[in-house]
Design a protein around this motif. Structure first.
Motif, PDB file in Angstrom:
ATOM      1  N   VAL A  27     -19.232 -66.808 -17.775  1.00 32.90           N
ATOM      2  CA  VAL A  27     -17.984 -66.857 -18.698  1.00 32.90           C
ATOM      3  C   VAL A  27     -18.100 -65.623 -19.749  1.00 32.90           C
ATOM      4  O   VAL A  27     -16.889 -65.146 -20.032  1.00 32.90           O
ATOM      5  N   LYS A  28     -19.420 -65.530 -20.352  1.00 35.07           N
ATOM      6  CA  LYS A  28     -19.459 -64.493 -21.242  1.00 35.07           C
ATOM      7  C   LYS A  28     -19.159 -63.228 -20.730  1.00 35.07           C
ATOM      8  O   LYS A  28     -18.760 -62.127 -21.342  1.00 35.07           O
ATOM      9  N   GLN A  29     -19.647 -62.978 -19.546  1.00 29.26           N
ATOM     10  CA  GLN A  29     -19.523 -61.617 -18.901  1.00 29.26           C
ATOM     11  C   GLN A  29     -18.230 -61.379 -18.364  1.00 29.26           C
ATOM     12  O   GLN A  29     -17.598 -60.258 -18.635  1.00 29.26           O
ATOM     13  N   ALA A  30     -17.307 -62.433 -18.018  1.00 24.77           N
ATOM     14  CA  ALA A  30     -15.979 -62.273 -17.661  1.00 24.77           C
ATOM     15  C   ALA A  30     -15.233 -62.010 -18.986  1.00 24.77           C
ATOM     16  O   ALA A  30     -14.010 -61.201 -18.859  1.00 24.77           O
ATOM     17  N   LEU A  31     -15.533 -62.475 -20.031  1.00 24.12           N
ATOM     18  CA  LEU A  31     -14.957 -62.075 -21.390  1.00 24.12           C
ATOM     19  C   LEU A  31     -15.397 -60.846 -22.156  1.00 24.12           C
ATOM     20  O   LEU A  31     -14.709 -60.374 -22.979  1.00 24.12           O
ATOM     21  N   GLY A  32     -16.305 -60.306 -21.502  1.00 25.61           N
ATOM     22  CA  GLY A  32     -16.884 -59.184 -22.105  1.00 25.61           C
ATOM     23  C   GLY A  32     -17.559 -59.305 -23.272  1.00 25.61           C
ATOM     24  O   GLY A  32     -17.816 -58.333 -24.037  1.00 25.61           O
ATOM     25  N   GLU A  33     -18.235 -60.495 -23.460  1.00 24.96           N
ATOM     26  CA  GLU A  33     -19.060 -60.853 -24.493  1.00 24.96           C
ATOM     27  C   GLU A  33     -20.545 -60.367 -24.368  1.00 24.96           C
ATOM     28  O   GLU A  33     -21.007 -60.751 -23.062  1.00 24.96           O
ATOM     29  N   PRO A  34     -21.498 -60.118 -25.140  1.00 19.99           N
ATOM     30  CA  PRO A  34     -22.817 -59.821 -24.857  1.00 19.99           C
ATOM     31  C   PRO A  34     -23.473 -61.248 -24.448  1.00 19.99           C
ATOM     32  O   PRO A  34     -23.204 -62.622 -24.966  1.00 19.99           O
ATOM     33  N   VAL A  35     -24.392 -61.233 -23.474  1.00 17.47           N
ATOM     34  CA  VAL A  35     -25.158 -62.145 -22.966  1.00 17.47           C
ATOM     35  C   VAL A  35     -26.453 -62.377 -23.825  1.00 17.47           C
ATOM     36  O   VAL A  35     -27.310 -61.455 -23.539  1.00 17.47           O
ATOM     37  N   PRO A  36     -26.858 -63.374 -24.869  1.00 21.54           N
ATOM     38  CA  PRO A  36     -27.903 -63.028 -25.501  1.00 21.54           C
ATOM     39  C   PRO A  36     -29.190 -63.447 -24.510  1.00 21.54           C
ATOM     40  O   PRO A  36     -29.022 -64.244 -23.782  1.00 21.54           O
ATOM     41  N   ASP A  37     -30.328 -62.951 -25.048  1.00 24.38           N
ATOM     42  CA  ASP A  37     -31.574 -63.249 -24.440  1.00 24.38           C
ATOM     43  C   ASP A  37     -31.925 -64.627 -24.225  1.00 24.38           C
ATOM     44  O   ASP A  37     -32.365 -64.968 -22.912  1.00 24.38           O
ATOM     45  N   GLU A  38     -31.574 -65.350 -25.098  1.00 18.77           N
ATOM     46  CA  GLU A  38     -31.849 -66.987 -24.979  1.00 18.77           C
ATOM     47  C   GLU A  38     -31.064 -67.553 -23.898  1.00 18.77           C
ATOM     48  O   GLU A  38     -31.551 -68.843 -23.292  1.00 18.77           O
ATOM     49  N   LEU A  39     -30.011 -67.126 -23.599  1.00 20.79           N
ATOM     50  CA  LEU A  39     -29.051 -67.646 -22.457  1.00 20.79           C
ATOM     51  C   LEU A  39     -29.801 -67.351 -21.140  1.00 20.79           C
ATOM     52  O   LEU A  39     -29.630 -67.916 -19.933  1.00 20.79           O
ATOM     53  N   VAL A  40     -30.822 -66.376 -20.881  1.00 22.07           N
ATOM     54  CA  VAL A  40     -31.272 -65.933 -19.646  1.00 22.07           C
ATOM     55  C   VAL A  40     -32.715 -66.067 -19.731  1.00 22.07           C
ATOM     56  O   VAL A  40     -33.429 -65.657 -18.681  1.00 22.07           O
ATOM     57  N   THR A  41     -33.243 -66.869 -20.621  1.00 29.50           N
ATOM     58  CA  THR A  41     -34.716 -67.221 -20.928  1.00 29.50           C
ATOM     59  C   THR A  41     -35.066 -68.484 -20.621  1.00 29.50           C
ATOM     60  O   THR A  41     -34.356 -69.419 -21.155  1.00 29.50           O
ATOM     61  N   PRO A  42     -35.998 -68.760 -19.618  1.00 31.94           N
ATOM     62  CA  PRO A  42     -36.014 -70.271 -19.251  1.00 31.94           C
ATOM     63  C   PRO A  42     -36.800 -71.092 -20.478  1.00 31.94           C
ATOM     64  O   PRO A  42     -37.749 -70.605 -21.316  1.00 31.94           O
ATOM     65  N   SER A  43     -36.337 -72.164 -20.549  1.00 30.91           N
ATOM     66  CA  SER A  43     -36.874 -73.243 -21.591  1.00 30.91           C
ATOM     67  C   SER A  43     -37.885 -74.149 -21.001  1.00 30.91           C
ATOM     68  O   SER A  43     -38.360 -74.967 -22.013  1.00 30.91           O
ATOM     69  N   PHE A  44     -37.837 -74.296 -19.937  1.00 23.65           N
ATOM     70  CA  PHE A  44     -38.779 -75.250 -19.214  1.00 23.65           C
ATOM     71  C   PHE A  44     -38.972 -75.007 -17.690  1.00 23.65           C
ATOM     72  O   PHE A  44     -38.217 -74.267 -17.401  1.00 23.65           O
ATOM     73  N   GLN A  45     -39.965 -75.706 -17.055  1.00 18.33           N
ATOM     74  CA  GLN A  45     -40.238 -75.248 -15.631  1.00 18.33           C
ATOM     75  C   GLN A  45     -40.055 -76.804 -15.109  1.00 18.33           C
ATOM     76  O   GLN A  45     -41.036 -77.664 -15.210  1.00 18.33           O
ATOM     77  N   GLN A  46     -39.265 -77.310 -14.061  1.00 20.59           N
ATOM     78  CA  GLN A  46     -39.096 -78.389 -13.662  1.00 20.59           C
ATOM     79  C   GLN A  46     -39.024 -78.416 -12.079  1.00 20.59           C
ATOM     80  O   GLN A  46     -37.948 -78.098 -11.629  1.00 20.59           O
ATOM     81  N   PRO A  47     -39.908 -79.022 -11.451  1.00 22.01           N
ATOM     82  CA  PRO A  47     -39.807 -78.959  -9.891  1.00 22.01           C
ATOM     83  C   PRO A  47     -38.768 -79.844  -9.469  1.00 22.01           C
ATOM     84  O   PRO A  47     -38.472 -80.951 -10.060  1.00 22.01           O
ATOM     85  N   PHE A  48     -38.095 -79.597  -8.547  1.00 25.74           N
ATOM     86  CA  PHE A  48     -37.005 -80.459  -8.225  1.00 25.74           C
ATOM     87  C   PHE A  48     -36.668 -79.893  -6.652  1.00 25.74           C
ATOM     88  O   PHE A  48     -36.964 -78.569  -6.332  1.00 25.74           O
ATOM     89  N   ALA A  49     -35.697 -80.755  -6.149  1.00 18.71           N
ATOM     90  CA  ALA A  49     -35.239 -80.359  -4.613  1.00 18.71           C
ATOM     91  C   ALA A  49     -33.773 -81.105  -4.465  1.00 18.71           C
ATOM     92  O   ALA A  49     -33.417 -81.989  -5.023  1.00 18.71           O
ATOM     93  N   ILE A  50     -33.010 -80.171  -3.858  1.00 18.73           N
ATOM     94  CA  ILE A  50     -31.733 -80.695  -3.452  1.00 18.73           C
ATOM     95  C   ILE A  50     -31.622 -81.003  -1.886  1.00 18.73           C
ATOM     96  O   ILE A  50     -32.042 -79.973  -1.105  1.00 18.73           O
ATOM     97  N   ARG A  51     -31.351 -81.931  -1.081  1.00 18.79           N
ATOM     98  CA  ARG A  51     -31.424 -82.410   0.062  1.00 18.79           C
ATOM     99  C   ARG A  51     -29.809 -82.685   0.477  1.00 18.79           C
ATOM    100  O   ARG A  51     -29.245 -83.607  -0.100  1.00 18.79           O
ATOM    101  N   PHE A  52     -29.193 -81.934   1.391  1.00 20.35           N
ATOM    102  CA  PHE A  52     -27.963 -82.227   1.862  1.00 20.35           C
ATOM    103  C   PHE A  52     -27.972 -83.159   2.712  1.00 20.35           C
ATOM    104  O   PHE A  52     -28.726 -83.471   3.657  1.00 20.35           O
ATOM    105  N   LEU A  53     -26.951 -83.819   2.599  1.00 18.59           N
ATOM    106  CA  LEU A  53     -26.638 -84.992   3.857  1.00 18.59           C
ATOM    107  C   LEU A  53     -25.895 -84.454   5.029  1.00 18.59           C
ATOM    108  O   LEU A  53     -24.791 -83.650   4.824  1.00 18.59           O
ATOM    109  N   THR A  54     -26.757 -84.234   5.959  1.00 21.25           N
ATOM    110  CA  THR A  54     -26.146 -83.616   7.263  1.00 21.25           C
ATOM    111  C   THR A  54     -26.755 -84.761   8.421  1.00 21.25           C
ATOM    112  O   THR A  54     -27.630 -85.551   8.158  1.00 21.25           O
ATOM    113  N   ALA A  55     -26.154 -84.419   9.704  1.00 18.20           N
ATOM    114  CA  ALA A  55     -26.576 -85.167  10.770  1.00 18.20           C
ATOM    115  C   ALA A  55     -27.799 -84.184  11.177  1.00 18.20           C
ATOM    116  O   ALA A  55     -28.453 -83.366  10.448  1.00 18.20           O
ATOM    117  N   GLU A  56     -28.255 -84.328  12.467  1.00 19.14           N
ATOM    118  CA  GLU A  56     -29.544 -83.685  12.846  1.00 19.14           C
ATOM    119  C   GLU A  56     -29.618 -82.418  12.455  1.00 19.14           C
ATOM    120  O   GLU A  56     -28.813 -81.647  12.508  1.00 19.14           O
TER     121      GLU A  56
END
Length: 401
Positions: free
Chosen positions: A296-325
């Motif tokens: 959104v900030k890039q689309a509006l031509g606004e600067p993207v501050p460092d804090e928006l692209v700096t990790p604030s934590f590290q959390q292991p996780f997974a996304i499993r899609f619902l599919t057939a075989e």
């Protein structure tokens, strides 16, 4: 209040449109489908075929928009770039958009910049396919030059296989073009990067788990963080950065997909947008970065501050899609769909969603469209999270005939 023109309002875009409004930005959405799900989340919706940039630009002028963006829709990327140019708004530029959405142009750009990739050849008819097969060899990957969602994608083992599948691949391409690429076995890694005035930063690297067989190109699960480490992880970052620079992306979000084999790291392809398939959740769940806010900030031509692209934590996780075989869903015509209560109650599960409808037919995985929902689970490790997501996915009750 600022206004964003959001190109595409399908199921993949619905949550993003709602998030843009949460950020205090008015949303005008355009989509060819007058019943597009995202219209319900937008401040205004216009049933316009976004294959026509001039028509989309007219909507932008009428609503006095301050920026234009998309999510998930690869075919919308050149439209967004062109509409931004027509309206004098910030954008990635038509050249970068073309290189990110036409695989022939993309491969040529990578070759010119020395970015590692599979050997390839452009294919437009049987004669060029025959020549490509003789040059590339088999097995090989046949894909449309300008399509997405794994439509028209085939693993071909010989010339007969190539000839049989070529018409389907060309049909899936709006320009009737295809690419034949050398096949490399290995692990696929999804990377997400943010470019800010040529300063490109890797946000996340996650494993993209795929099945064997016909649906070999479809992600059935995302695993964060990636199981790669050390020199292999460093090489993934180096190649991903090189791919972003090769297409000339200076301000935007990049999605390079990489293949890690015993003999090196290669770029499968790159997209210049926030990807679909719940990939937008990877940085949010994994490191606390909201790519929609960045976009959104890039689309509006606004600067993207460092804090928006700096990790604030590290959390292991997974996304499993619902599919057939090779997933838990049965094949056949859907008779009943149970609630998600059991899946949501499973330890570590944070979210589950399905869009299975009574009367539709579930088939084994062939394209991204064969995914019928997903489960997101956290864990103390990425593999524990994957086990939880797999188990919870098996608790979704679907009966077919």
């Amino acid at each position: 209040m600022k206004t964003i023109l959001f190109v595409g309002a399908g199921r993949n875009q619905r949550r993003a449109i709602a998030r843009v409004r949460e950020l205090g930005v008015r949303v005008v959405a355009v989509d060819k489908n007058p019943d597009a799900p995202g219209f319900a989340e937008a401040d205004a919706g216009e049933a316009v075929d976004f294959a026509e940039p001039d028509a989309v630009a007219i909507v932008g002028r009428v609503h006095h928009v301050d920026g234009v963006m998309t999510l998930a829709a690869d075919r919308a990327v050149p439209v967004v770039a062109r509409v931004a140019e027509l309206l004098g708004l910030p954008g990635i530029g038509s050249q970068a958009a073309h290189l990110a959405t036409n695989k022939i142009a993309m491969r040529r750009a990578f070759a010119e910049q020395g970015v590692p990739q599979p050997r390839y050849a452009a294919v437009r008819d049987y004669a060029s396919a025959k020549a490509a097969g003789e040059t590339i060899g088999f097995p090989a990957v046949l894909k449309p030059a300008d399509s997405a969602g794994q439509r028209g994608l085939f693993l071909v083992d010989d010339m007969d296989d190539l000839s049989r599948n070529l018409p389907l691949t060309l049909t899936a391409s709006p320009t009737q073009e295809a690419v034949l690429e050398e096949f490399h076995a290995g692990r696929e890694v999804n990377t997400l990067l943010v470019a800010r005035e040529d300063d490109v930063k890797l946000i996340t690297a996650s494993d993209r788990l795929r099945p064997e067989g016909v649906g070999f190109g479809v992600a059935v699960a995302h695993l964060y963080p990636s199981t790669l480490y050390g020199d292999a992880a460093d090489e993934v970052e180096r190649v991903a950065l090189a791919a972003v620079h090769a297409i000339g992306l200076r301000n935007g979000i990049a999605y390079p997909q990489l293949l890690v084999s015993a003999d090196g790291v290669r770029v499968v392809e790159i997209a210049a947008r926030i990807p679909g398939g719940q990939m937008v959740e990877v940085p949010r769940y994994g490191v606390g970065i909201d790519l929609v806010e960045v976009a959104v900030k890039q689309a509006l031509g606004e600067p993207v501050p460092d804090e928006l692209v700096t990790p604030s934590f590290q959390q292991p996780f997974a996304i499993r899609f619902l599919t057939a075989e090779p997933g838990p869903l049965p094949t056949g015509e859907v008779q009943t769909v149970g609630p998600l209560d059991k899946a949501l109650a499973f330890p570590g599960v944070d979210r589950a969603e399905t869009w299975i409808e009574i009367g539709e037919t579930i088939r084994p995985v062939q394209t991204d469209g064969d995914r019928r929902g997903y489960v997101i689970a956290r864990g103390s490790t990425n593999l524990e999270a994957l086990d939880r997501a797999e188990a919870a996915a098996g608790l979704v009750d679907v009966i077919t005939r």
